[in-house]
Scaffold this active site. Structure first.
Site, PDB file in Angstrom:
ATOM      1  CB  ILE A  77      15.070  11.329 -13.827  1.00 20.28           C
ATOM      2  CG1 ILE A  77      16.178  12.106 -14.546  1.00 20.28           C
ATOM      3  CG2 ILE A  77      13.931  10.984 -14.770  1.00 20.28           C
ATOM      4  CD1 ILE A  77      16.854  11.339 -15.662  1.00 20.28           C
ATOM      5  CG  LEU A  78      10.956  13.839 -10.058  1.00 24.35           C
ATOM      6  CD1 LEU A  78      10.427  15.258 -10.031  1.00 24.35           C
ATOM      7  CD2 LEU A  78      10.901  13.201  -8.680  1.00 24.35           C
TER       8      LEU A  78
ATOM      9  N   GLY B 280      21.650  24.887  -2.763  1.00 25.01           N
ATOM     10  CA  GLY B 280      20.445  25.585  -2.336  1.00 25.01           C
ATOM     11  C   GLY B 280      20.547  27.098  -2.409  1.00 25.01           C
ATOM     12  CB  SER B 281      22.571  29.553  -4.305  1.00 26.84           C
ATOM     13  OG  SER B 281      22.346  29.245  -5.657  1.00 26.84           O
ATOM     14  CG  ASN B 282      18.032  29.066  -7.693  1.00 23.33           C
ATOM     15  OD1 ASN B 282      17.662  30.143  -8.145  1.00 23.33           O
ATOM     16  ND2 ASN B 282      18.920  28.299  -8.304  1.00 23.33           N
TER      17      ASN B 282
ATOM     18  CB  SER C 167      14.078  27.781 -19.205  1.00 24.07           C
ATOM     19  OG  SER C 167      14.777  28.094 -20.382  1.00 24.07           O
TER      20      SER C 167
ATOM     21  CG  HIS D 247      17.281  23.392 -17.568  1.00 23.64           C
ATOM     22  ND1 HIS D 247      17.841  22.228 -17.093  1.00 23.64           N
ATOM     23  CD2 HIS D 247      17.818  23.598 -18.799  1.00 23.64           C
ATOM     24  CE1 HIS D 247      18.669  21.741 -18.001  1.00 23.64           C
ATOM     25  NE2 HIS D 247      18.678  22.564 -19.046  1.00 23.64           N
TER      26      HIS D 247
ATOM     27  CD  GLN E 111      20.154  38.289 -14.699  1.00 24.32           C
ATOM     28  OE1 GLN E 111      18.950  38.543 -14.757  1.00 24.32           O
ATOM     29  NE2 GLN E 111      21.048  39.162 -14.276  1.00 24.32           N
ATOM     30  CD  GLU E 112      19.892  29.227 -12.190  1.00 22.54           C
ATOM     31  OE1 GLU E 112      19.548  28.638 -11.159  1.00 22.54           O
ATOM     32  OE2 GLU E 112      20.715  28.735 -12.996  1.00 22.54           O
TER      33      GLU E 112
ATOM     34  CG  ASN F  62      13.515  22.101 -12.906  1.00 21.54           C
ATOM     35  OD1 ASN F  62      14.139  22.198 -11.835  1.00 21.54           O
ATOM     36  ND2 ASN F  62      14.083  21.698 -14.015  1.00 21.54           N
TER      37      ASN F  62
ATOM     38  CG  LEU G 101      15.263  15.585 -18.301  1.00 22.01           C
ATOM     39  CD1 LEU G 101      15.002  15.546 -16.805  1.00 22.01           C
ATOM     40  CD2 LEU G 101      16.543  14.841 -18.640  1.00 22.01           C
ATOM     41  CG  ASP G 102      15.629  19.644 -18.017  1.00 22.03           C
ATOM     42  OD1 ASP G 102      15.141  19.876 -16.902  1.00 22.03           O
ATOM     43  OD2 ASP G 102      16.772  19.181 -18.187  1.00 22.03           O
TER      44      ASP G 102
HETATM   45  C1  GRF Z   1      20.884  25.843 -10.715  1.00 25.07           C
HETATM   46  O1  GRF Z   1      21.806  26.186 -11.710  1.00 25.07           O
HETATM   47  C2  GRF Z   1      19.595  25.402 -11.347  1.00 25.07           C
HETATM   48  O2  GRF Z   1      19.318  26.053 -12.543  1.00 25.07           O
HETATM   49  C3  GRF Z   1      19.831  23.943 -11.582  1.00 25.07           C
HETATM   50  O3  GRF Z   1      20.594  23.515 -10.493  1.00 25.07           O
HETATM   51  C4  GRF Z   1      21.308  24.612  -9.929  1.00 25.07           C
HETATM   52  C5  GRF Z   1      20.934  24.684  -8.489  1.00 25.07           C
HETATM   53  O4  GRF Z   1      21.735  25.574  -7.777  1.00 25.07           O
HETATM   54  N1  GRF Z   1      18.578  23.238 -11.740  1.00 25.07           N
HETATM   55  P1  GRF Z   1      21.419  25.871  -6.234  1.00 25.07           P
HETATM   56  O5  GRF Z   1      21.427  24.530  -5.514  1.00 25.07           O
HETATM   57  O6  GRF Z   1      20.104  26.570  -6.150  1.00 25.07           O
HETATM   58  O7  GRF Z   1      22.571  26.734  -5.783  1.00 25.07           O
END
Ligand code: GRF
Length: 206
Positions: A97-98, A17-19, A141, A114, A178-179, A112, A149-150
């Site tokens: 996968i949904l 969950g870092s994002n 992306s 990716h 970068q995310e 999403n 998928l993706d």
């Molecule tokens: C990220 O690399 C994202 O691109 C991918 O899963 C990872 C999730 O990381 N879909 P976090 O759980 O947000 O740290």
């Protein structure tokens, strides 16, 4: 000055969950005008659940192992999401996968992130695959989720150089950094109603 209403979002996670954390942080520092109505995980031990609790965000765990089919799991997930009436569903490391029905139901309202420059490297182990291919650039992306998928329409990509001595971990770390910048940015575009999806083409308005 009257502030626009925060965009109600639900975040789906499976892991660290870092994002999610950067979304929480950007809301806190007011650079992202959104409100996380709930964090939903398909894994009870996902660290992202702790992050959400720390931030006083409602959490829900729907363990896919408790359901005898993908459709039944997705039906429960739909019910749970709709309870919170989000305007955007944010997949942030959600590793399931949904089903097509689920995805089509939320098409245009679910995104999403990716870790590759799609259409390159759909699926897993993207950093390893980029290194093995000898790519000089890699990246991330952010895309609408579609039944492929993706494979949904891409909203934003960020390139990251591959360095000579990169390992899977060092490259993953640089992409993840970068995310953390890109995902709140795209959610803010939704909050500002700047994105349109017309015939599967993404338009970013000024
Ligand atoms: C990220 O690399 C994202 O691109 C991918 O899963 C990872 C999730 O990381 N879909 P976090 O759980 O947000 O740290």
């Amino acid at each position: 000055m009257v502030k626009d209403k925060p965009l109600p979002i639900v975040v789906l996670i499976s892991g660290s969950g870092s994002n999610l954390q950067t979304i929480i942080d950007r809301i806190a520092d007011k650079t992202l005008n959104a409100e996380i109505c709930a964090v939903i995980s398909n894994k009870a031990n996902a660290f992202g659940i702790e992050r959400a609790k720390q931030a006083n965000i409602p959490t829900e765990v729907i363990e896919h192992t408790q359901y005898n089919s993908r459709e039944n799991f997705d039906a429960e997930l739909t019910r749970c999401i709709e309870k919170y009436q989000p305007e955007l569903i944010v997949l942030a490391g959600f590793m399931r996968i949904l089903s097509d029905d689920f995805v089509n139901h939320f098409y245009g309202k679910m995104i999403n992130i990716h870790p590759s420059l799609l259409p390159k490297y759909r699926g897993l182990h993207t950093h390893k695959r980029a290194l093995e291919a000898g790519d000089h650039e890699h990246g991330l992306s952010i895309h609408y989720v579609s039944a492929k998928l993706d494979g949904g329409p891409v909203i934003l990509q960020k390139k990251v150089p591959v360095l000579k001595n990169d390992t899977e971990n060092s490259l993953a770390e640089r992409v993840l950094a970068q995310e953390h910048i890109a995902y709140p940015q795209v959610i803010q575009w939704f909050s500002q109603a700047r994105l349109q999806l017309i015939d599967d083409q993404v338009i970013l308005n000024k």
